[in-house]
Design a protein around this motif. Structure first.
Motif, short mmCIF file in Angstrom:
data_model
loop_
_atom_site.label_atom_id
_atom_site.label_comp_id
_atom_site.label_asym_id
_atom_site.label_seq_id
_atom_site.Cartn_x
_atom_site.Cartn_y
_atom_site.Cartn_z
N HIS A 41 0.84 -1.20 0.00
CA HIS A 41 0.00 0.00 0.00
C HIS A 41 0.88 1.25 0.00
CE1 HIS A 41 -4.09 1.72 0.88
NE2 HIS A 41 -3.32 2.77 1.15
N GLY A 42 1.91 1.24 0.85
CA GLY A 42 2.81 2.39 0.92
C GLY A 42 3.54 2.63 -0.38
N ARG A 43 3.99 1.54 -1.02
CA ARG A 43 4.69 1.69 -2.30
C ARG A 43 3.75 2.20 -3.39
NH1 ARG A 43 7.28 -3.46 -0.73
NH2 ARG A 43 9.44 -3.01 -0.11
N ALA A 44 2.50 1.76 -3.36
CA ALA A 44 1.53 2.26 -4.34
C ALA A 44 1.31 3.76 -4.17
CB ALA A 44 0.21 1.51 -4.20
N VAL A 45 1.19 4.22 -2.93
CA VAL A 45 1.04 5.65 -2.67
C VAL A 45 2.28 6.41 -3.14
CG1 VAL A 45 0.90 7.38 -0.81
CG2 VAL A 45 -0.61 5.37 -0.79
N PRO A 91 6.94 1.25 10.02
CA PRO A 91 7.69 2.48 9.71
C PRO A 91 8.17 2.52 8.27
CG PRO A 91 8.98 1.02 11.14
CD PRO A 91 7.61 0.45 11.08
N ARG A 92 8.36 1.36 7.65
CA ARG A 92 8.76 1.37 6.25
C ARG A 92 7.60 1.81 5.36
NH1 ARG A 92 11.72 -1.53 9.21
NH2 ARG A 92 13.96 -1.82 8.76
N THR A 93 6.40 1.37 5.71
CA THR A 93 5.22 1.84 4.99
C THR A 93 5.09 3.35 5.11
OG1 THR A 93 4.08 -0.26 5.34
CG2 THR A 93 2.72 1.64 4.80
N TRP A 94 5.28 3.87 6.32
CA TRP A 94 5.24 5.33 6.51
C TRP A 94 6.26 6.01 5.60
CZ3 TRP A 94 6.04 4.88 12.52
CH2 TRP A 94 4.91 4.26 13.09
N SER A 95 7.44 5.41 5.50
CA SER A 95 8.53 6.02 4.73
C SER A 95 8.21 6.03 3.23
CB SER A 95 9.84 5.27 4.98
OG SER A 95 10.19 5.33 6.35
N PHE A 96 7.69 4.91 2.71
CA PHE A 96 7.29 4.89 1.30
C PHE A 96 6.23 5.96 1.05
CE2 PHE A 96 8.32 0.17 1.66
CZ PHE A 96 9.54 0.29 1.01
N ALA A 97 5.25 6.03 1.95
CA ALA A 97 4.16 6.99 1.78
C ALA A 97 4.68 8.42 1.86
CB ALA A 97 3.09 6.75 2.84
N LEU A 98 5.61 8.70 2.76
CA LEU A 98 6.17 10.05 2.89
C LEU A 98 6.87 10.49 1.61
CD1 LEU A 98 7.45 9.97 6.57
CD2 LEU A 98 5.78 11.60 5.62
N ALA A 107 5.45 11.68 9.74
CA ALA A 107 6.81 12.12 10.06
C ALA A 107 7.04 12.11 11.57
CB ALA A 107 7.05 13.52 9.48
N ASP A 108 6.05 12.56 12.32
CA ASP A 108 6.16 12.56 13.78
C ASP A 108 6.30 11.13 14.32
OD1 ASP A 108 6.15 15.28 14.14
OD2 ASP A 108 3.97 15.42 14.36
N ARG A 109 5.51 10.23 13.76
CA ARG A 109 5.58 8.83 14.23
C ARG A 109 6.96 8.24 13.95
NH1 ARG A 109 -0.13 6.24 12.02
NH2 ARG A 109 -1.55 7.44 13.35
N LEU A 110 7.48 8.51 12.77
CA LEU A 110 8.79 7.97 12.41
C LEU A 110 9.88 8.56 13.31
CD1 LEU A 110 9.96 6.02 10.29
CD2 LEU A 110 10.41 7.99 8.83
N GLY A 115 17.51 2.40 3.80
CA GLY A 115 17.76 3.72 3.24
C GLY A 115 16.50 4.55 3.10
N LYS A 116 15.36 3.88 2.87
CA LYS A 116 14.10 4.61 2.68
C LYS A 116 13.70 5.33 3.96
CE LYS A 116 11.28 5.45 -0.64
NZ LYS A 116 11.81 5.92 -1.93
N ILE A 117 14.00 4.73 5.10
CA ILE A 117 13.66 5.36 6.38
C ILE A 117 14.51 6.62 6.58
CG2 ILE A 117 13.80 5.05 8.88
CD1 ILE A 117 13.03 2.10 8.37
N ALA A 118 15.82 6.51 6.30
CA ALA A 118 16.68 7.69 6.43
C ALA A 118 16.24 8.78 5.46
CB ALA A 118 18.13 7.29 6.15
N GLN A 119 15.88 8.39 4.23
CA GLN A 119 15.40 9.37 3.25
C GLN A 119 14.15 10.09 3.74
OE1 GLN A 119 13.82 7.64 -0.31
NE2 GLN A 119 13.48 9.61 -1.33
N ALA A 120 13.22 9.32 4.31
CA ALA A 120 11.96 9.92 4.78
C ALA A 120 12.22 10.93 5.90
CB ALA A 120 11.01 8.83 5.26
N LEU A 121 13.14 10.63 6.80
CA LEU A 121 13.46 11.56 7.88
C LEU A 121 14.10 12.83 7.33
CD1 LEU A 121 14.87 9.09 10.58
CD2 LEU A 121 12.81 10.50 10.80
#
Length: 668
Positions: free
Chosen positions: A400-404, A440-447, A471-474, A498-504
């Motif tokens: 779902h996150g990757r689709a977003v 958190p990875r889903t959050w990162s893809f979505a961000l 972003a706050d949750r991550l 890397g996706k998590i670091a990118q999202a932050l």
């Protein structure tokens, strides 16, 4: 730029279009090309002034050589009129590729007044519709002009020749014209080949006051009228038709002035310029061979190829797997890969000659995502069999996150409104579910997708609200778990790190949250250290055991997706800090695909454009599936973007320094 920088022969560059207000990228490219050229040729004095003032190219480096024109005789227009069935009529002509910027409607609006005084007038619009306009809008502009003429009652005085004529026929059309008109709408036009041809043919010319027209029609060589002013246009046309003596004087002045612009004179100017440059270079030659260290040589990337992506795609979407390079229908399709494929083809659209291929593939992938979204659950399904049946009712949070992510990138990258809106609608429907997820990875893809979406629609308050929540949750995860020795959101490194670091990083930058930004940069720096071998090559965390805090890192199996996630994070870090080290780190990850890895085994297939599915302890997994091929393709695209930005940053720094020096000089 690499080519120009390494040439030893003299370089002369001709600039046809020169922009007074360039974007950062346009400024950087023109500025750097000018630096690497021995001479820059422009086609008007106005263009010379702009190149000098805006791009800071010294005047002695700029040469003005006019737009070339054919050497045609000065003839009476009546000589050619019978060839086009307009004998006995006064002919007004406009020629060139047809597009809305040509302002033809201004001349059509002027026709009723002109016809009232000169009922023998006919206005000829010569030229096919511009290919780019025709592709996007068909013949809608030409048809709108025809409707306009009918509504004004002048359709019998308007002729469209909807084709691209050869050189001989063009000269005959020009010969048949009594008055030539360029009613263009853009003031900042520094050259017009059509205007040059008309003046060189000895035409009485009326034009709107764009820069080139102001220069060329000075000293009585033509007349200027305000932009979008049919009344003024009609007044000048009527006056010239009434006054044959004035019209003839204008024709002769234009024809005489343009003798220096005929092709053989332009050729002489270029040959003279080349001789001057050769003499200068002989006095101070570049070294025949300049020794270069490895660090001085730009690292080459493979040529981008869509071949294997196209091979894996059909009218449903992109197939997940392959047996070597042969698509494997047994495993069908998945939402993850179609989202990545959508991003890949849209990021590559400027580099692909056949844009229809991009459009068709993008529509296929968006169509797959549209079908994958279940309106009843508000969730995406992930896996589809080759028989087009869904294998689940609800897919994973990550899918779902990757689709977003893919849809958000599409909204940002697509220029066609219809395709963009199709992606936007699915994106907006899929967004609410994101806030209910725990990964958190889903959050990162979505961000990442949300950030891209907001580049296009920055005022969407609901999307901005969701971004802040995620972003706050991550960041909370990071603060709860990170330490100096282990600056990470969890006690275990698994996939898509890397996706998590990118999202932050991107969230911290966009939300002006410096603490969040620094957390992302700190995490990324740590990930680089953890995944770099003492010999200097990239070693992604293996999925055969991962890496727990105080545990042992799994060396294999190494997955291509990890290299892309790190490259994307490095690009985000570079665009935030402009530190060149991030480009080096990204290049190191890219070279993992090319053979700089634990086994010195290349994963990228230069012939097919495919990529092996992973690096195992006994060698590459030689199957070239969708995920691995797409992430390698995307990695090359991101490296290209980083290099382009590097050129831009270097030039912007130089531009800022020049502006600072000018300010200081002014103050002094």
């Amino acid at each position: 730029m690499d080519l120009l920088r390494n040439l030893r022969m003299p370089v002369v560059t001709t600039l046809h279009t020169v922009l007074q207000s360039p974007s950062d990228g346009q400024f950087s490219v023109v500025r750097r090309i000018s630096q690497l050229s021995d001479r820059v040729v422009v086609m008007s004095q106005q263009a010379k002034q702009i190149v000098n003032d805006v791009y800071d190219v010294s005047e002695d480096k700029i040469a003005v050589i006019h737009h070339g024109i054919p050497d045609v005789p000065f003839v009476d227009p009546n000589f050619y009129k019978d060839q086009y069935g307009v004998e006995g009529r006064k002919v007004i002509l406009t020629f060139g590729l047809l597009s809305p910027g040509k302002g033809i409607e201004t001349m059509i609006d002027a026709l009723p007044s002109i016809v009232e005084h000169h009922p023998e007038v006919v206005y000829i619009v010569l030229g096919a519709t511009h290919p780019h306009v025709k592709k996007d809008q068909g013949e809608s502009y030409r048809l709108s002009l025809q409707r306009r003429a009918r509504d004004l009652g002048v359709s019998e005085h308007l002729i469209f020749y909807n084709r691209f004529v050869d050189f001989k026929e063009l000269c005959e059309f020009l010969g048949a014209a009594d008055i030539y008109v360029t009613p263009y709408l853009n003031k900042e036009q520094v050259v017009s080949g059509t205007l040059a041809y008309a003046l060189g043919s000895g035409k009485a010319t009326i034009s709107t006051p764009y820069w080139y027209a102001e220069e060329m029609l000075a000293d009585g060589r033509g007349r200027l009228v305000p932009f979008k002013d049919p009344a003024a246009m009609a007044e000048q046309v009527i006056d010239l038709l009434n006054n044959e003596v004035a019209r003839h004087v204008m024709r002769k002045r234009a024809y005489t002035f343009c003798r220096k612009m005929i092709w053989k004179e332009v050729a002489r100017r270029y040959i003279g310029l080349f001789d001057d440059v050769k003499v200068e270079r002989a006095r101070s030659p570049r070294p025949i061979f300049r020794a270069k260290t490895i660090n001085e040589i730009p690292r080459e990337l493979p040529q981008l190829k869509l071949d294997h992506i196209i091979r894996l795609s059909d009218n449903v979407g992109i197939l997940q797997h392959a047996k070597y390079i042969v698509p494997d229908r047994y495993h069908g399709y998945c939402t993850d890969d179609n989202a990545r494929a959508l991003i890949a083809v849209l990021m590559a659209q400027e580099m692909i000659v056949n844009s229809d291929v991009v459009t068709n593939l993008a529509c296929t992938y968006i169509s797959f995502l549209h079908h994958a979204f279940n309106e009843e659950t508000g969730r995406f399904r992930n896996f589809m069999g080759y028989d087009r049946s869904w294998l689940e009712e609800v897919g994973s949070e990550d899918s779902h996150g990757r689709a977003v992510w893919g849809l958000g990138e599409a909204v940002n990258l697509v220029e066609e409104t219809d395709i963009r809106d199709a992606a936007r609608i699915i994106f907006e429907k899929a967004l609410p579910a994101i806030t209910t997820f725990t990964s958190p990875r889903t959050w990162s893809f979505a961000l990442a997708g949300i950030h891209a979406y907001l580049v296009r629609y920055s005022g969407d308050t609901e999307v901005r609200r969701v971004r802040e929540i995620l972003a706050d949750r991550l960041f909370d995860k990071y603060r709860q778990n990170a330490s100096d020795e282990w600056p990470w959101i969890e006690d275990r490194l698994t996939y898509a790190n890397g996706k998590i670091a990118q999202a932050l990083i991107l969230s911290g930058r966009c939300l002006n949250r410096d603490e969040m930004l620094q957390a992302g940069l700190r995490s990324l720096n740590w990930l680089i250290k953890v995944q770099t071998d003492p010999k200097g090559h990239f070693v992604p965390i293996g999925n055969n055991g991962w890496y727990s805090r105080d545990g042992v890192k799994a060396r294999f199996d190494q997955q291509p997706i990890e290299a892309l996630d790190m490259i994307e994070a490095c690009r985000e870090a570079y665009e935030t800090t402009n530190e060149l080290s991030w480009i080096s780190h990204a290049q190191c990850c890219m070279e993992w695909f090319l053979g700089r890895n634990d086994l010195n085994a290349p994963l990228y297939n230069h012939k097919t454009g495919g990529c092996c599915d992973g690096l195992n302890m006994d060698g590459p997994n030689r199957n070239q599936g969708a995920e691995s091929t797409l992430v390698c393709f995307l990695s090359m695209l991101h490296l290209n973007r980083m290099r382009s930005r590097q050129i831009s940053v270097e030039n912007q720094s130089e531009k800022a320094f020049m502006e600072y020096e000018e300010t200081v000089a002014h103050v002094n």
